[in-house]
Design a protein around this motif. Structure first.
Motif, PDB file in Angstrom:
ATOM      1  N   SER A  34      16.772  12.866  22.415  1.00 52.43           N
ATOM      2  CA  SER A  34      17.792  13.154  23.423  1.00 52.43           C
ATOM      3  C   SER A  34      19.191  13.293  22.832  1.00 52.43           C
ATOM      4  CB  SER A  34      17.801  12.048  24.482  1.00 52.43           C
ATOM      5  OG  SER A  34      18.041  10.784  23.883  1.00 52.43           O
ATOM      6  N   ASN A 100      23.934   6.730  28.373  1.00 55.42           N
ATOM      7  CA  ASN A 100      23.294   7.825  29.080  1.00 55.42           C
ATOM      8  C   ASN A 100      22.764   7.263  30.400  1.00 55.42           C
ATOM      9  OD1 ASN A 100      22.282  10.407  29.545  1.00 55.42           O
ATOM     10  ND2 ASN A 100      21.227  10.535  27.574  1.00 55.42           N
ATOM     11  N   TYR A 178      16.776  12.177  30.964  1.00 57.67           N
ATOM     12  CA  TYR A 178      18.159  11.777  30.739  1.00 57.67           C
ATOM     13  C   TYR A 178      19.107  12.768  31.418  1.00 57.67           C
ATOM     14  CZ  TYR A 178      16.759   8.375  27.171  1.00 57.67           C
ATOM     15  OH  TYR A 178      16.220   7.306  26.518  1.00 57.67           O
ATOM     16  N   THR A 180      21.852  13.817  30.352  1.00 56.75           N
ATOM     17  CA  THR A 180      22.361  14.787  29.379  1.00 56.75           C
ATOM     18  C   THR A 180      21.364  15.926  29.142  1.00 56.75           C
ATOM     19  OG1 THR A 180      21.491  13.333  27.649  1.00 56.75           O
ATOM     20  CG2 THR A 180      23.835  13.145  28.173  1.00 56.75           C
ATOM     21  N   ASP A 181      20.065  15.613  29.153  1.00 54.88           N
ATOM     22  CA  ASP A 181      19.064  16.667  28.993  1.00 54.88           C
ATOM     23  C   ASP A 181      19.049  17.582  30.206  1.00 54.88           C
ATOM     24  OD1 ASP A 181      18.290  15.851  26.483  1.00 54.88           O
ATOM     25  OD2 ASP A 181      16.620  14.634  27.195  1.00 54.88           O
ATOM     26  N   ALA A 183      21.619  18.205  32.098  1.00 57.69           N
ATOM     27  CA  ALA A 183      22.831  19.031  32.009  1.00 57.69           C
ATOM     28  C   ALA A 183      22.636  20.169  31.017  1.00 57.69           C
ATOM     29  CB  ALA A 183      24.017  18.164  31.600  1.00 57.69           C
ATOM     30  N   TRP A 231      30.711  13.901  22.463  1.00 63.87           N
ATOM     31  CA  TRP A 231      29.760  13.102  23.218  1.00 63.87           C
ATOM     32  C   TRP A 231      29.946  13.285  24.730  1.00 63.87           C
ATOM     33  CZ3 TRP A 231      25.588  10.837  21.258  1.00 63.87           C
ATOM     34  CH2 TRP A 231      25.564  10.519  19.902  1.00 63.87           C
ATOM     35  N   THR A 232      31.173  13.255  25.189  1.00 67.63           N
ATOM     36  CA  THR A 232      31.402  13.379  26.628  1.00 67.63           C
ATOM     37  C   THR A 232      31.118  14.796  27.121  1.00 67.63           C
ATOM     38  OG1 THR A 232      33.780  13.780  26.226  1.00 67.63           O
ATOM     39  CG2 THR A 232      33.105  11.516  26.697  1.00 67.63           C
ATOM     40  N   ALA A 234      28.785  16.593  26.192  1.00 65.80           N
ATOM     41  CA  ALA A 234      27.327  16.694  26.337  1.00 65.80           C
ATOM     42  C   ALA A 234      26.801  15.882  27.506  1.00 65.80           C
ATOM     43  CB  ALA A 234      26.654  16.220  25.036  1.00 65.80           C
ATOM     44  N   GLY A 235      27.695  15.157  28.199  1.00 63.06           N
ATOM     45  CA  GLY A 235      27.285  14.404  29.380  1.00 63.06           C
ATOM     46  C   GLY A 235      27.123  12.921  29.172  1.00 63.06           C
ATOM     47  N   PHE A 236      27.367  12.439  27.949  1.00 61.54           N
ATOM     48  CA  PHE A 236      27.303  11.000  27.704  1.00 61.54           C
ATOM     49  C   PHE A 236      28.587  10.350  28.201  1.00 61.54           C
ATOM     50  CE2 PHE A 236      24.486  12.872  24.564  1.00 61.54           C
ATOM     51  CZ  PHE A 236      23.402  12.011  24.543  1.00 61.54           C
TER      52      PHE A 236
END
Length: 239
Positions: A34, A100, A178, A180-181, A183, A231-232, A234-236
């Motif tokens: 992920s 996440n 997740y 992020t996945d 997104a 990182w942000t 990517a949605g974290f």
């Protein structure tokens, strides 16, 4: 005897070089599936040495390290597993990099409107196996929101990206992945809200495996403030 010692010296030297990736001018980073997109992007921007990013489920990566697989850094989606590797002396102390969360996804035209809909035996539901961090977190989330879902799962996958792929390839009607996945998948999936907006949070960690200066430098690059935007984006979320 001298010849035997010379051969032994070469073998031991080779093993040491394998454990320290910087010795051959490259670094090896093991990452939970992920996290691979973010780490690929950050590693490409580091620039000091070429970086080989190897991804798999967190539990698979931990098993590889315990078996002596060469690596310089490891990033996991399981804080307890990271702590265990540190306690065993397999890796250094973990740094919390990001958080996440979990979401329920369906195909764009899916009929699922709520988590409880997954109790329908006609639906193809895919989850991560409980041995995978995503799977363990999913069971906590569903145990609170819809425990009956767990009895009707059609497939259990051994990596987070494999769960998402079942939905995007139309092999599943719904899956927990997740955030992020989801997104990253964009319009290929539809996100269904959790009851009350509650989500199960997971922790992303990074830790050093080899003792090379280059590995320390890359660890600082991946976890420092300069990496926060990546990182942000990517949605974290940041700790």
């Amino acid at each position: 005897m001298a010849a035997t010692l010379a051969v032994l010296s070469l073998v031991l030297g080779g093993c040491a070089a394998a454990q320290n990736g910087a010795a051959d001018g490259r670094l090896t980073v093991l990452v939970a599936s992920s996290l691979v997109d973010v780490v690929d992007e950050l590693a490409a921007g580091w620039g000091e040495l070429p970086v080989d990013v190897v991804d798999a489920g967190s539990q698979v990566l931990a098993a590889q390290l315990r078996a002596g697989a060469p690596a310089d850094l490891v990033l996991l989606a399981d804080a307890a597993l990271a702590d265990a590797l540190a306690a065993e002396g397999v890796a250094g102390a973990p740094t919390v990099v990001a958080h996440n969360s979990l979401v329920l996804v369906t195909p764009p035209d899916g009929s699922v409107q709520a988590i409880t809909d997954l109790e329908d035996p006609q639906l193809r539901v895919v989850l991560a196996d409980e041995s995978v961090p995503l799977g363990a977190a999913t069971r906590l989330a569903l145990g609170a929101a819809a425990p009956a879902v767990l009895a009707g799962v059609d497939s259990l996958e051994d990596a987070a990206r494999s769960v998402l792929a079942k939905v995007t390839s139309d092999e599943a009607d719904a899956a927990v992945v997740y955030a992020t996945d989801a997104a990253a998948a964009g319009d290929a999936v539809r996100v269904v809200p959790w009851p009350g907006g509650a989500r199960q949070r997971t922790v992303v960690t990074a830790q050093q495996v080899s003792d090379s200066a280059a590995a320390s430098s890359l660890l600082r690059h991946l976890t420092g403030t300069g990496a926060h935007e990546t990182w942000t984006a990517a949605g974290f979320t940041l700790p």
